[in-house]
Scaffold this motif. Structure first.
Motif, PDB file in Angstrom:
ATOM      1  N   GLU A  63       0.327  -1.190   0.066  1.00  0.00           N
ATOM      2  CA  GLU A  63       0.547  -0.347   0.062  1.00  0.00           C
ATOM      3  C   GLU A  63       0.822   1.426   0.139  1.00  0.00           C
ATOM      4  O   GLU A  63       1.222   2.211  -0.573  1.00  0.00           O
ATOM      5  CB  GLU A  63      -0.995  -0.216   1.331  1.00  0.00           C
ATOM      6  N   ILE A  64       1.512   0.972   0.832  1.00  0.00           N
ATOM      7  CA  ILE A  64       2.772   2.243   1.012  1.00  0.00           C
ATOM      8  C   ILE A  64       3.166   2.569  -0.788  1.00  0.00           C
ATOM      9  O   ILE A  64       3.818   3.348  -1.519  1.00  0.00           O
ATOM     10  CB  ILE A  64       3.762   1.978   1.603  1.00  0.00           C
ATOM     11  N   VAL A  65       3.862   2.084  -1.321  1.00  0.00           N
ATOM     12  CA  VAL A  65       5.143   1.424  -2.568  1.00  0.00           C
ATOM     13  C   VAL A  65       3.529   1.808  -3.565  1.00  0.00           C
ATOM     14  O   VAL A  65       3.786   3.186  -4.196  1.00  0.00           O
ATOM     15  CB  VAL A  65       5.349   0.057  -3.196  1.00  0.00           C
ATOM     16  N   ALA A  66       2.066   2.061  -3.683  1.00  0.00           N
ATOM     17  CA  ALA A  66       0.887   1.848  -4.469  1.00  0.00           C
ATOM     18  C   ALA A  66       0.582   3.714  -3.694  1.00  0.00           C
ATOM     19  O   ALA A  66       1.121   4.661  -5.121  1.00  0.00           O
ATOM     20  CB  ALA A  66      -0.009   1.545  -3.680  1.00  0.00           C
ATOM     21  N   ARG A  67       0.880   3.961  -2.922  1.00  0.00           N
ATOM     22  CA  ARG A  67       0.593   5.365  -2.599  1.00  0.00           C
ATOM     23  C   ARG A  67       1.891   6.252  -3.286  1.00  0.00           C
ATOM     24  O   ARG A  67       1.579   7.086  -3.882  1.00  0.00           O
ATOM     25  CB  ARG A  67       0.674   5.868  -1.258  1.00  0.00           C
ATOM     26  N   ILE A  68       3.008   5.855  -2.712  1.00  0.00           N
ATOM     27  CA  ILE A  68       4.270   6.989  -3.464  1.00  0.00           C
ATOM     28  C   ILE A  68       4.393   6.665  -4.984  1.00  0.00           C
ATOM     29  O   ILE A  68       4.622   7.878  -6.094  1.00  0.00           O
ATOM     30  CB  ILE A  68       5.554   6.307  -3.029  1.00  0.00           C
ATOM     31  N   ALA A  69       3.878   5.633  -5.898  1.00  0.00           N
ATOM     32  CA  ALA A  69       3.335   5.347  -6.844  1.00  0.00           C
ATOM     33  C   ALA A  69       2.393   6.453  -7.664  1.00  0.00           C
ATOM     34  O   ALA A  69       3.276   7.234  -8.640  1.00  0.00           O
ATOM     35  CB  ALA A  69       3.542   4.074  -7.156  1.00  0.00           C
ATOM     36  N   ALA A 139      14.137  -0.070  -4.885  1.00  0.00           N
ATOM     37  CA  ALA A 139      15.145  -0.107  -4.551  1.00  0.00           C
ATOM     38  C   ALA A 139      16.136   1.167  -4.198  1.00  0.00           C
ATOM     39  O   ALA A 139      16.790   1.347  -3.683  1.00  0.00           O
ATOM     40  CB  ALA A 139      16.027  -1.099  -4.857  1.00  0.00           C
ATOM     41  N   TYR A 140      14.964   2.350  -5.328  1.00  0.00           N
ATOM     42  CA  TYR A 140      16.223   3.381  -5.458  1.00  0.00           C
ATOM     43  C   TYR A 140      14.731   4.356  -5.051  1.00  0.00           C
ATOM     44  O   TYR A 140      15.912   5.512  -5.073  1.00  0.00           O
ATOM     45  CB  TYR A 140      16.642   3.222  -6.939  1.00  0.00           C
ATOM     46  N   ASP A 141      14.162   3.929  -4.419  1.00  0.00           N
ATOM     47  CA  ASP A 141      13.423   5.533  -4.650  1.00  0.00           C
ATOM     48  C   ASP A 141      13.321   5.921  -2.909  1.00  0.00           C
ATOM     49  O   ASP A 141      13.290   5.343  -2.023  1.00  0.00           O
ATOM     50  CB  ASP A 141      12.227   5.544  -4.528  1.00  0.00           C
ATOM     51  N   ARG A 142      14.034   7.002  -2.602  1.00  0.00           N
ATOM     52  CA  ARG A 142      14.312   7.324  -1.205  1.00  0.00           C
ATOM     53  C   ARG A 142      12.751   7.478  -0.350  1.00  0.00           C
ATOM     54  O   ARG A 142      13.146   7.216   0.875  1.00  0.00           O
ATOM     55  CB  ARG A 142      14.842   8.310  -0.837  1.00  0.00           C
ATOM     56  N   GLU A 143      11.586   7.863  -0.813  1.00  0.00           N
ATOM     57  CA  GLU A 143      10.660   8.004  -0.319  1.00  0.00           C
ATOM     58  C   GLU A 143      10.273   6.670   0.497  1.00  0.00           C
ATOM     59  O   GLU A 143       9.412   6.479   1.243  1.00  0.00           O
ATOM     60  CB  GLU A 143       9.715   9.065  -0.461  1.00  0.00           C
ATOM     61  N   VAL A 144      10.354   5.390  -0.485  1.00  0.00           N
ATOM     62  CA  VAL A 144       9.581   3.861  -0.136  1.00  0.00           C
ATOM     63  C   VAL A 144      10.469   3.621   0.802  1.00  0.00           C
ATOM     64  O   VAL A 144      10.825   3.076   1.759  1.00  0.00           O
ATOM     65  CB  VAL A 144      10.108   3.338  -1.699  1.00  0.00           C
ATOM     66  N   ARG A 146      12.668   5.031   2.908  1.00  0.00           N
ATOM     67  CA  ARG A 146      12.148   6.312   4.323  1.00  0.00           C
ATOM     68  C   ARG A 146      11.078   4.830   4.991  1.00  0.00           C
ATOM     69  O   ARG A 146      11.251   4.454   6.398  1.00  0.00           O
ATOM     70  CB  ARG A 146      12.280   7.056   4.018  1.00  0.00           C
ATOM     71  N   ALA A 147       9.676   4.742   3.767  1.00  0.00           N
ATOM     72  CA  ALA A 147       8.982   3.875   4.858  1.00  0.00           C
ATOM     73  C   ALA A 147       9.128   2.669   5.042  1.00  0.00           C
ATOM     74  O   ALA A 147       8.141   2.537   6.213  1.00  0.00           O
ATOM     75  CB  ALA A 147       7.744   4.080   3.702  1.00  0.00           C
ATOM     76  N   LEU A 148       9.903   2.142   4.517  1.00  0.00           N
ATOM     77  CA  LEU A 148      10.297   0.792   5.366  1.00  0.00           C
ATOM     78  C   LEU A 148      11.209   0.662   6.271  1.00  0.00           C
ATOM     79  O   LEU A 148      11.657  -0.482   6.473  1.00  0.00           O
ATOM     80  CB  LEU A 148      11.037  -0.460   3.963  1.00  0.00           C
ATOM     81  N   GLY A 149      11.910   2.040   6.354  1.00  0.00           N
ATOM     82  CA  GLY A 149      12.899   1.699   7.124  1.00  0.00           C
ATOM     83  C   GLY A 149      14.050   2.430   7.285  1.00  0.00           C
ATOM     84  O   GLY A 149      15.302   1.416   8.061  1.00  0.00           O
ATOM     85  N   VAL A 150      14.585   1.643   6.101  1.00  0.00           N
ATOM     86  CA  VAL A 150      16.397   2.482   4.850  1.00  0.00           C
ATOM     87  C   VAL A 150      16.148   3.721   5.550  1.00  0.00           C
ATOM     88  O   VAL A 150      15.649   4.532   4.887  1.00  0.00           O
ATOM     89  CB  VAL A 150      15.847   1.393   4.001  1.00  0.00           C
ATOM     90  N   ALA A 151      16.903   3.803   6.727  1.00  0.00           N
ATOM     91  CA  ALA A 151      17.892   4.917   6.653  1.00  0.00           C
ATOM     92  C   ALA A 151      18.671   5.819   5.468  1.00  0.00           C
ATOM     93  O   ALA A 151      18.903   4.981   4.487  1.00  0.00           O
ATOM     94  CB  ALA A 151      18.815   5.510   7.993  1.00  0.00           C
ATOM     95  N   ASN A 155      21.418   1.338   2.034  1.00  0.00           N
ATOM     96  CA  ASN A 155      20.934   1.281   0.432  1.00  0.00           C
ATOM     97  C   ASN A 155      20.415   0.030   0.834  1.00  0.00           C
ATOM     98  O   ASN A 155      21.072  -0.940   1.484  1.00  0.00           O
ATOM     99  CB  ASN A 155      21.218   1.362  -0.945  1.00  0.00           C
ATOM    100  N   VAL A 156      19.066  -0.777  -0.497  1.00  0.00           N
ATOM    101  CA  VAL A 156      19.006  -2.241  -0.255  1.00  0.00           C
ATOM    102  C   VAL A 156      19.596  -2.736  -1.682  1.00  0.00           C
ATOM    103  O   VAL A 156      19.681  -2.307  -2.477  1.00  0.00           O
ATOM    104  CB  VAL A 156      17.382  -1.940  -0.666  1.00  0.00           C
TER     105      VAL A 156
END
Length: 187
Positions: A63-69, A139-144, A146-151, A155-156
């Protein structure tokens, strides 16, 4: 060791969309993650960490990914984006925490995170599951991230989708060695 050689000589990827339940139970997942960390790690920095995405968290992440997309204005299939983490019953994000270091090149730290991804794929197979290592745009979208907990600064290295394969995938062509091997000859 023959079994290991045979496995390595025939290993194939099962697409995440063909991975079903069950996924590993917690004790098995812990063993798989422990195996994944047994990689070259110059300086013993452990320049990686894991984010486990399972159960209902997969739908929430989608849902987070869809919202950001949707907010990005790009032409993406939002149903596909919602299902990005539900293709397999378990997804493990391998996060590279590589950073400048006085002695250890950052590139070596990044390679160590990549080795963790591959070891996790091998560990999944060793326990009777299958896995697919994906990155995709998320894996390259900073907003996604951050939402997943990647500071910021992390990087993923890959999203490892793990589950029970529905079938054994067909092999694919591999490069001929003469196309990818050269020998150094001092001049």
């Amino acid at each position: 060791m023959r079994e290991l050689r045979d496995y390595l000589a025939t290993r194939r990827t099962t697409a995440a969309s063909f991975l079903d339940s069950p996924s590993p139970e917690q004790a098995t997942l812990d063993r798989m993650l422990s195996i994944a960390t047994r990689v070259p790690d110059h300086g013993k920095l452990a320049p990686w960490r894991f984010i486990v995405i399972e159960g209902a968290a997969r739908e929430a992440a989608g849902e987070i990914v869809a919202r950001i997309a949707a907010a990005s204005g790009t032409q993406r299939d939002l149903a596909e984006e919602r299902g990005r983490f539900t293709r397999a019953p378990l997804v493990v994000a391998v996060v590279s925490t590589a950073a400048p270091h006085v002695k250890i090149p950052e590139w070596e730290q990044v390679l160590s995170a990549g080795a963790v991804c591959l070891n996790l794929v091998h560990a999944a197979h060793a326990f009777g599951y299958s896995a697919q290592w994906l990155s995709e745009w998320i894996a390259y979208d900073r907003e996604v991230l951050r939402a997943l907990g990647v500071a910021d600064g992390e990087n993923v290295a890959g999203f490892i989708h793990i589950g029970t394969p529905q079938f054994v995938p067909a092999d694919r062509d591999r490069p001929a060695l003469e196309a990818v091997v050269t020998r150094f000859e001092p001049g």
